[in-house]
Scaffold this active site. Structure first.
Site, short mmCIF file in Angstrom:
data_model
loop_
_atom_site.label_atom_id
_atom_site.label_comp_id
_atom_site.label_asym_id
_atom_site.label_seq_id
_atom_site.Cartn_x
_atom_site.Cartn_y
_atom_site.Cartn_z
N HIS A 174 0.87 -1.18 0.00
CA HIS A 174 0.00 0.00 0.00
C HIS A 174 0.90 1.23 0.00
O HIS A 174 1.63 1.48 0.97
CB HIS A 174 -0.94 -0.02 1.21
CG HIS A 174 -1.94 -1.11 1.09
ND1 HIS A 174 -2.27 -1.94 2.13
CD2 HIS A 174 -2.66 -1.54 0.01
CE1 HIS A 174 -3.17 -2.82 1.72
NE2 HIS A 174 -3.41 -2.60 0.43
N HIS A 267 3.00 -3.19 6.83
CA HIS A 267 1.94 -2.22 6.51
C HIS A 267 1.83 -1.13 7.57
O HIS A 267 2.47 -1.19 8.62
CB HIS A 267 0.58 -2.93 6.45
CG HIS A 267 0.38 -3.77 5.23
ND1 HIS A 267 -0.45 -3.41 4.20
CD2 HIS A 267 0.92 -4.95 4.86
CE1 HIS A 267 -0.43 -4.33 3.26
NE2 HIS A 267 0.39 -5.28 3.63
N GLU A 343 1.43 -4.43 11.25
CA GLU A 343 0.83 -3.10 11.09
C GLU A 343 1.44 -2.12 12.09
O GLU A 343 1.48 -2.38 13.29
CB GLU A 343 -0.68 -3.17 11.36
CG GLU A 343 -1.45 -4.07 10.41
CD GLU A 343 -1.76 -3.41 9.07
OE1 GLU A 343 -1.58 -2.18 8.95
OE2 GLU A 343 -2.17 -4.14 8.15
C1 GEM Z 1 -4.74 -4.69 5.54
S1 GEM Z 1 -4.22 -6.19 6.07
C2 GEM Z 1 -5.71 -6.97 6.52
C3 GEM Z 1 -5.38 -8.19 7.25
N1 GEM Z 1 -6.57 -8.63 7.87
C4 GEM Z 1 -6.67 -9.84 8.43
N2 GEM Z 1 -7.74 -10.05 9.12
N3 GEM Z 1 -5.72 -10.75 8.28
C5 GEM Z 1 -5.32 -4.60 4.22
O1 GEM Z 1 -4.70 -5.06 3.29
O2 GEM Z 1 -6.42 -4.04 4.11
C6 GEM Z 1 -4.54 -3.52 6.29
C7 GEM Z 1 -3.58 -2.56 5.68
O3 GEM Z 1 -3.75 -2.15 4.58
O4 GEM Z 1 -2.59 -2.20 6.31
ZN ZN Z 2 -1.69 -1.77 4.11
#
Ligand code: GEM
Ligand code: ZN
Length: 383
Positions: A174, A267, A343
């Site tokens: 992202h 992320h 994250e």
């Molecule tokens: C995320 S990562 C989502 C991961 N969720 C689960 N439940 N494993 C995405 O790609 O939307 C968040 C982000 O962008 O940082």
């Molecule tokens: Zn992300």
């Protein structure tokens, strides 16, 4: 776009810039908007330079479309960052009210930059790759190409010999999540160290495969979520294509070639003011073995730093309910390995807040260094 009002100017015409200027008739009360990603309605990332600030006066900047952004709940408790030199970034007073996010700066100089988060520039990326190759003992294993032809270097630290564990870390799928490449700089910085016995232990058993920036086009264009074709790369792992998502296609090819024993996908999270991991517990192939590794990873990292915790995070997927288009789930399933999304916050870590910087590039780097200690502790048990 660049809009001039006598000497007062706002521009986003540079690497990772994003702003639309609506009204600068009063330089102390400027009206702006965030531009959506190309071929995609997502927006949240902003980054612009202001010149002609009135030193000693308070300037307000209003983002009039903030309430329509992708994570429109994320503005509560958020503070924008500013910098006078594009190196040292600090938080500024920020208010989210109605449709608008507004922030202010009492100008100490005639120009300043503002951003959603401390940006990681393409120029620094180029330096980082060079640094990794000349100072951190990595090799350039392969180079992918983005939609617009930007390089996606895959670095390896270690020989790649049979029997060694393969640890993959990828970042910034992202493009607006700039903390992810700061994290990678921390990883690479630690690889430059000598007399680091923990690192030696890690490298005795494992090779590191590193992709510091998965989405260079999106980052350059000031996107939040997508590449130049409007694809969210972290929704492209089930059917990546050379045409629409060559960035993912490349990394998947390389993973098939070399194998994966541990995968970390780095992320940033817009809403949650903590550092956390999400696993692949919803995968059909999720096992108690992976669950135990996941627990060990979290407990170990928690023991190392206040900048990691496991209380706050995403709701866990129900068994069999994983979204297989996500990197974490797709890789965990394909390679039956520990696979985590890590994250970091855009705001701050509320367990250890820093009122001046909030979460920052420096803290992301430190976390990257610390995570290698956790990987070292796990390396003997990954298979
Ligand atoms: C995320 S990562 C989502 C991961 N969720 C689960 N439940 N494993 C995405 O790609 O939307 C968040 C982000 O962008 O940082
Ligand atoms: Zn992300």
């Amino acid at each position: 776009m660049t809009v001039a009002h006598r000497s007062f100017q706002i521009t986003d015409a540079f690497d990772s810039g994003n702003i639309k200027v609506l009204d600068t008739s009063n330089p102390l009360q400027v009206l702006l908007e965030i531009k959506p990603d190309t071929h995609s309605p997502h927006f949240q990332w902003f980054h612009f330079k202001v010149s002609g600030l009135h030193v000693g006066q308070e300037h307000w900047f209003r983002l009039g479309n903030a309430s329509k952004s992708f994570f429109n709940k994320a503005w509560d408790g958020y503070q924008a960052v500013a910098s006078y030199d594009h190196v040292n970034w600090f938080r500024v007073p920020t208010i989210f009210e109605g449709d608008t996010l507004r922030f202010s700066l009492e100008a100490e100089h005639t120009h300043a930059w503002f951003a959603y988060f401390e940006p990681y520039s393409r120029a620094r990326h180029d330096w980082l790759i060079d640094h990794a190759l000349t100072k951190a003992g990595t090799e350039l294993l392969a180079t992918g190409k983005s939609v617009e032809g930007r390089d996606i270097p895959l670095l390896r630290k270690g020989s790649g010999a049979e029997g060694r564990r393969k640890v993959w870390i990828i970042a910034q799928q992202h493009p607006g999540e700039h903390m992810a490449e700061w994290f990678m700089e921390g990883v690479i910085e630690r690889l430059c160290r000598h007399d680091d016995t923990i690192l030696e232990k890690l490298l005795a058993g494992a090779d590191l495969y590193l992709v510091p920036n998965m989405n260079p086009d999106g980052a350059f264009h000031g996107h939040l979520r997508t590449n130049a074709k409007g694809q969210d790369l972290n929704r492209a792992w089930q059917n990546a294509s050379e045409e629409l998502s060559p960035e993912v296609f490349f990394v998947q090819q390389q993973m098939k070639l070399h194998g994966v024993d541990l995968f970390l996908d780095i992320h940033g999270d817009e809403e949650i003011p903590y550092v956390f991991t999400a696993g692949c517990e919803g995968n059909p192939g999720y096992t108690p073995r992976i669950e135990a590794l996941e627990k060990h990873f979290r407990e170990h990292l928690k023991g190392l730093t206040k900048d990691f915790q496991s209380k706050h995070g995403y709701t866990r997927d129900l068994p069999g309910q994983a979204n297989m288009t996500l990197a974490c789930n797709s890789v965990g399933q394909a390679f039956d390995c520990l696979s985590l999304t890590l994250e970091m916050p855009f705001k701050d870590n509320n367990d250890a807040p820093n009122p001046i910087t909030g979460w920052s590039g420096k803290r992301s780097m430190q976390l990257g260094k610390d995570v290698l200690s956790t990987v070292a502790a796990l390396v003997g048990t990954l298979r």
